[in-house]
Design a protein around this motif. Structure first.
Motif, PDB file in Angstrom:
ATOM      1  N   THR A   2       0.840  -1.208   0.000  1.00 16.82           N
ATOM      2  CA  THR A   2       0.000   0.000   0.000  1.00 16.82           C
ATOM      3  C   THR A   2       0.873   1.254   0.000  1.00 16.82           C
ATOM      4  O   THR A   2       0.613   2.214  -0.737  1.00 16.82           O
ATOM      5  CB  THR A   2      -0.898   0.021   1.269  1.00 16.82           C
ATOM      6  OG1 THR A   2      -1.370  -1.287   1.487  1.00 16.82           O
ATOM      7  CG2 THR A   2      -2.009   1.007   1.180  1.00 16.82           C
ATOM      8  N   GLN A   3       1.891   1.239   0.854  1.00 16.27           N
ATOM      9  CA  GLN A   3       2.782   2.416   0.926  1.00 16.27           C
ATOM     10  C   GLN A   3       3.477   2.642  -0.421  1.00 16.27           C
ATOM     11  O   GLN A   3       3.640   3.782  -0.862  1.00 16.27           O
ATOM     12  CB  GLN A   3       3.835   2.213   2.018  1.00 16.27           C
ATOM     13  CG  GLN A   3       3.264   2.303   3.426  1.00 16.27           C
ATOM     14  CD  GLN A   3       4.202   1.725   4.472  1.00 16.27           C
ATOM     15  OE1 GLN A   3       4.996   0.819   4.185  1.00 16.27           O
ATOM     16  NE2 GLN A   3       4.124   2.245   5.686  1.00 16.27           N
ATOM     17  N   SER A   4       3.872   1.542  -1.047  1.00 13.83           N
ATOM     18  CA  SER A   4       4.579   1.646  -2.324  1.00 13.83           C
ATOM     19  C   SER A   4       3.666   2.265  -3.387  1.00 13.83           C
ATOM     20  O   SER A   4       4.067   3.166  -4.129  1.00 13.83           O
ATOM     21  CB  SER A   4       5.029   0.246  -2.734  1.00 13.83           C
ATOM     22  OG  SER A   4       5.686   0.305  -3.940  1.00 13.83           O
ATOM     23  N   GLU A   5       2.410   1.770  -3.412  1.00 10.14           N
ATOM     24  CA  GLU A   5       1.449   2.291  -4.388  1.00 10.14           C
ATOM     25  C   GLU A   5       1.189   3.774  -4.161  1.00 10.14           C
ATOM     26  O   GLU A   5       1.185   4.579  -5.088  1.00 10.14           O
ATOM     27  CB  GLU A   5       0.136   1.517  -4.195  1.00 10.14           C
ATOM     28  CG  GLU A   5      -0.582   1.199  -5.479  1.00 10.14           C
ATOM     29  CD  GLU A   5      -1.736   0.255  -5.171  1.00 10.14           C
ATOM     30  OE1 GLU A   5      -2.852   0.761  -5.018  1.00 10.14           O
ATOM     31  OE2 GLU A   5      -1.481  -0.968  -5.047  1.00 10.14           O
TER      32      GLU A   5
ATOM     33  N   THR B  19       4.332   5.892  -5.078  1.00 12.97           N
ATOM     34  CA  THR B  19       4.489   5.991  -6.531  1.00 12.97           C
ATOM     35  C   THR B  19       3.454   6.961  -7.094  1.00 12.97           C
ATOM     36  O   THR B  19       3.782   7.824  -7.924  1.00 12.97           O
ATOM     37  CB  THR B  19       4.318   4.596  -7.190  1.00 12.97           C
ATOM     38  OG1 THR B  19       5.268   3.730  -6.594  1.00 12.97           O
ATOM     39  CG2 THR B  19       4.546   4.631  -8.681  1.00 12.97           C
ATOM     40  N   SER B  20       2.219   6.848  -6.589  1.00 17.73           N
ATOM     41  CA  SER B  20       1.182   7.744  -7.110  1.00 17.73           C
ATOM     42  C   SER B  20       1.469   9.200  -6.711  1.00 17.73           C
ATOM     43  O   SER B  20       1.316  10.116  -7.522  1.00 17.73           O
ATOM     44  CB  SER B  20      -0.166   7.225  -6.635  1.00 17.73           C
ATOM     45  OG  SER B  20      -1.016   8.234  -6.271  1.00 17.73           O
ATOM     46  N   ASN B  21       1.960   9.427  -5.479  1.00 15.59           N
ATOM     47  CA  ASN B  21       2.340  10.787  -5.049  1.00 15.59           C
ATOM     48  C   ASN B  21       3.395  11.375  -5.956  1.00 15.59           C
ATOM     49  O   ASN B  21       3.296  12.521  -6.397  1.00 15.59           O
ATOM     50  CB  ASN B  21       2.972  10.752  -3.633  1.00 15.59           C
ATOM     51  CG  ASN B  21       1.936  10.877  -2.563  1.00 15.59           C
ATOM     52  OD1 ASN B  21       0.801  11.211  -2.853  1.00 15.59           O
ATOM     53  ND2 ASN B  21       2.321  10.592  -1.332  1.00 15.59           N
TER      54      ASN B  21
ATOM     55  N   ALA C 130      10.038  14.052  -8.236  1.00 15.60           N
ATOM     56  CA  ALA C 130       9.131  13.891  -9.376  1.00 15.60           C
ATOM     57  C   ALA C 130       9.528  14.757 -10.569  1.00 15.60           C
ATOM     58  O   ALA C 130       9.402  14.338 -11.720  1.00 15.60           O
ATOM     59  CB  ALA C 130       7.714  14.246  -8.939  1.00 15.60           C
ATOM     60  N   LYS C 131       9.987  15.969 -10.294  1.00 10.61           N
ATOM     61  CA  LYS C 131      10.195  16.923 -11.398  1.00 10.61           C
ATOM     62  C   LYS C 131      11.589  16.834 -12.028  1.00 10.61           C
ATOM     63  O   LYS C 131      11.802  17.348 -13.129  1.00 10.61           O
ATOM     64  CB  LYS C 131       9.932  18.349 -10.900  1.00 10.61           C
ATOM     65  CG  LYS C 131       8.476  18.570 -10.513  1.00 10.61           C
ATOM     66  CD  LYS C 131       8.194  19.989 -10.110  1.00 10.61           C
ATOM     67  CE  LYS C 131       6.888  20.107  -9.341  1.00 10.61           C
ATOM     68  NZ  LYS C 131       5.718  19.480  -9.980  1.00 10.61           N
ATOM     69  N   MET C 132      12.529  16.208 -11.326  1.00  7.11           N
ATOM     70  CA  MET C 132      13.888  16.166 -11.881  1.00  7.11           C
ATOM     71  C   MET C 132      13.947  15.521 -13.271  1.00  7.11           C
ATOM     72  O   MET C 132      14.585  16.073 -14.166  1.00  7.11           O
ATOM     73  CB  MET C 132      14.839  15.436 -10.915  1.00  7.11           C
ATOM     74  CG  MET C 132      15.316  16.286  -9.771  1.00  7.11           C
ATOM     75  SD  MET C 132      16.238  17.736 -10.297  1.00  7.11           S
ATOM     76  CE  MET C 132      17.860  17.077 -10.346  1.00  7.11           C
ATOM     77  N   PRO C 133      13.281  14.342 -13.497  1.00  6.97           N
ATOM     78  CA  PRO C 133      13.354  13.775 -14.848  1.00  6.97           C
ATOM     79  C   PRO C 133      12.756  14.705 -15.905  1.00  6.97           C
ATOM     80  O   PRO C 133      13.270  14.798 -17.015  1.00  6.97           O
ATOM     81  CB  PRO C 133      12.517  12.486 -14.741  1.00  6.97           C
ATOM     82  CG  PRO C 133      12.484  12.162 -13.289  1.00  6.97           C
ATOM     83  CD  PRO C 133      12.543  13.467 -12.567  1.00  6.97           C
ATOM     84  N   THR C 134      11.679  15.386 -15.526  1.00  8.76           N
ATOM     85  CA  THR C 134      11.034  16.290 -16.480  1.00  8.76           C
ATOM     86  C   THR C 134      12.008  17.421 -16.825  1.00  8.76           C
ATOM     87  O   THR C 134      12.253  17.719 -18.003  1.00  8.76           O
ATOM     88  CB  THR C 134       9.736  16.862 -15.864  1.00  8.76           C
ATOM     89  OG1 THR C 134       9.024  15.782 -15.256  1.00  8.76           O
ATOM     90  CG2 THR C 134       8.886  17.554 -16.900  1.00  8.76           C
ATOM     91  N   ILE C 135      12.574  18.034 -15.793  1.00  6.94           N
ATOM     92  CA  ILE C 135      13.496  19.155 -16.025  1.00  6.94           C
ATOM     93  C   ILE C 135      14.734  18.676 -16.790  1.00  6.94           C
ATOM     94  O   ILE C 135      15.185  19.328 -17.741  1.00  6.94           O
ATOM     95  CB  ILE C 135      13.894  19.807 -14.680  1.00  6.94           C
ATOM     96  CG1 ILE C 135      12.650  20.431 -14.038  1.00  6.94           C
ATOM     97  CG2 ILE C 135      14.977  20.855 -14.874  1.00  6.94           C
ATOM     98  CD1 ILE C 135      12.860  20.902 -12.618  1.00  6.94           C
ATOM     99  N   ALA C 136      15.260  17.519 -16.376  1.00  7.18           N
ATOM    100  CA  ALA C 136      16.471  17.000 -17.042  1.00  7.18           C
ATOM    101  C   ALA C 136      16.196  16.793 -18.532  1.00  7.18           C
ATOM    102  O   ALA C 136      17.005  17.178 -19.383  1.00  7.18           O
ATOM    103  CB  ALA C 136      16.899  15.687 -16.392  1.00  7.18           C
TER     104      ALA C 136
ATOM    105  N   LEU D   5       3.401   5.426 -17.080  1.00  6.65           N
ATOM    106  CA  LEU D   5       4.660   4.690 -17.225  1.00  6.65           C
ATOM    107  C   LEU D   5       5.399   4.643 -15.894  1.00  6.65           C
ATOM    108  O   LEU D   5       5.100   5.412 -14.973  1.00  6.65           O
ATOM    109  CB  LEU D   5       5.549   5.385 -18.266  1.00  6.65           C
ATOM    110  CG  LEU D   5       5.001   5.450 -19.692  1.00  6.65           C
ATOM    111  CD1 LEU D   5       5.964   6.237 -20.571  1.00  6.65           C
ATOM    112  CD2 LEU D   5       4.793   4.048 -20.249  1.00  6.65           C
ATOM    113  N   SER D   6       6.407   3.761 -15.829  1.00  8.98           N
ATOM    114  CA  SER D   6       7.234   3.758 -14.617  1.00  8.98           C
ATOM    115  C   SER D   6       8.098   5.020 -14.641  1.00  8.98           C
ATOM    116  O   SER D   6       8.248   5.676 -15.683  1.00  8.98           O
ATOM    117  CB  SER D   6       8.125   2.514 -14.583  1.00  8.98           C
ATOM    118  OG  SER D   6       9.213   2.692 -15.467  1.00  8.98           O
TER     119      SER D   6
END
Ligand code: CMC
Length: 428
Positions: free
Chosen positions: A100-103, A106-108, A168-174, A193-194
């Motif tokens: 549950t915590q993992s889900e 990941t969703s957060n 969360a935002k680092m991949p987007t910015i990168a 996606l993962s």
């Protein structure tokens, strides 16, 4: 935690009884906090090689045995069985998540992958030929001007939401830094996606054509991300702690860490290692000549990707990455001659007395560049990739620091060796 004391006696008889104590693993330490009060002496330790700056529960390294533990778990086991977001949870919260915590986690994280539209404009404002690290350091610093609803560092919820946003935002910015550089459109994240697949899609897909990485490529990237996620009090993490110790907001603190990581002695080493291997291949220099240059004290050249401040046996991350190189290059092709040369260079140094005496072994950066290159990631993005993986480590340390009852602003002493006090000359 205090076990014993160590007594320091000066030549003129001043004495300090200093507590010594140990952690869960690792050597005992002497607590020198009262040394100056008792004896008038400070300690001198350039590069902090003998100084612990804090107590931490996050990561443990035994440099002599080649051990790396995240929250107690060996890196080899995490590399084998975990994934990057699970490792993020572990580093941030101290335990592996249940289902549950993992889900939920990941969703957060995936809910925060988008950036404010103005950040896209902000990145577009950089020169077309700006280095992606220059864009990254500026953009992450600028996040504090977009997300000031969560900048109260004394509020645990604000600290947590800023941490989630950063991860969360680092991949987007990168990916935007990369695509600005090559004049391609910025892709919006795809939260189905993962984490890793979403990153590769934002890097390489275009509106006209989607991108799907191979399962081996995803595995390789997960591995790179896990291995770089934290490394206790290295230069950039210490920079984040020092910056944050003044009360600076998390985005500013992480931007400072990114700036520190940029240097070739730290995060820039994988780019430097590939450059070095490329130069050797193209110049026709022999391995013997390269090694001779690295040993020559009159030549500033060092073997990039070799040596480590802490690992004096082997870097466990290098072993895992070397194995992944075999799998990935078998799957994707990639730069076989470069990998071949890297392995020959490693073999030659392991038999060389200079490297044996100084305990210099390949570090994580020696092989990581070969993987990144095989994945199609250009060299000027290598340190950006490192920053993206390390963000969770930085922010976990930043959060830990803010709940540490012994936390104080960081402020080292110095030994002043400048001019003695003198008077300003009288003007005639
Ligand atoms: N090539 C040749 N000689 C070396 C190297 C090297 N890569 N690294 C250290 N030495 C020698 C150095 O000249 C010195 O020799 P001597 O005792 O004769 O003066 C001895 O080994 C000790 O070196 P040091 O500079 O005192 O060691 P340090 O702990 O201060 O530096 C290091 C560690 C990683 C900065 C250094 O080994 C280096 O510059 N390596 C190349 C850059 C690199 O690969 N950096 C990535 C580090 S791992 C990724 C990370 O965690 O950030």
């Amino acid at each position: 935690m205090t076990d014993r004391t160590t007594t320091v006696t000066t030549d003129d008889g001043r004495e300090a009884k200093l507590p010594t104590f140990g952690g869960t693993h690792g050597p005992e330490v002497v607590d020198v906090r009262t040394l100056q009060k008792e004896t008038g002496l400070f300690t001198y330790d350039p590069g902090y090689a003998s100084t612990s700056s804090c107590k931490s529960k996050i990561t443990f390294i035994d440099g002599n045995e080649g051990v790396l533990l995240y929250r107690g778990y060996p890196i080899e086991q995490l590399a084998e069985s975990s994934n990057y977001l699970e490792v993020c949870y572990l580093l941030m919260y101290g335990e592996l998540p249940n289902d549950t915590q993992s889900e939920q986690f990941t969703s957060n994280i995936m809910q925060h992958t988008m950036v404010h539209e103005n950040i896209r404009d902000f990145i577009n404002g950089f020169r077309y030929d700006a280095h992606p690290m220059a864009m990254l350091v500026g953009t992450v610093g600028a996040l504090s001007s977009f997300y000031h609803d969560s900048l109260d560092i004394n509020n645990p919820e604000h600290r947590e939401i800023s941490a989630h946003r950063l991860i969360a935002k680092m991949p987007t910015i990168a990916s935007y830094c990369y695509n600005h550089h090559r004049g391609m459109p910025f892709m919006y994240p795809d939260n189905d996606l993962s984490y890793v697949e979403n990153f590769t899609r934002m890097m390489f897909a275009v509106p006209a054509e989607d991108f799907k990485p191979s399962p081996v490529a995803v595995k390789a990237l997960e591995l790179i991300m896990i291995l770089h996620a934290d490394h206790e009090q290295n230069a950039s993490t210490s920079t984040v702690r020092l910056t944050g110790s003044s009360g600076a907001n998390p985005f500013a603190s992480i931007a400072a860490g990114i700036a520190c990581l940029w240097g070739p002695a730290h995060g820039g080493a994988n780019e430097a290692a590939i450059n070095m291997l490329d130069n050797i291949l193209h110049s026709g220099e022999t391995i013997e000549q390269t090694i001779a240059r690295a040993k020559d004290k009159n030549d500033p050249f060092r073997l990039m990707g070799f040596g480590h401040r802490v690992y004096k046996n082997f870097d466990p991350r290098a072993k895992l990455i070397q194995k992944m190189c075999h799998d990935l290059l078998a799957d994707l092709g990639g730069d076989q001659p470069l990998f071949q040369l890297a392995m020959e260079l490693e073999k030659a140094t392991l038999a060389d007395q200079y490297f044996i005496d100084r305990k210099l072994y390949p570090n994580v950066d020696f092989y990581s560049g070969i993987i990144l290159r095989a994945l199609g990631i250009p060299m000027n993005m290598f340190t950006v990739m490192f920053a993206m993986s390390r963000t969770v480590g930085w922010i976990s340390h930043w959060m830990e620091m803010h709940t540490d009852p012994e936390f104080r602003i960081g402020r080292p002493q110095q030994v002043y060796i400048g001019a003695a006090k003198r008077d300003y000359p009288k003007k005639s």
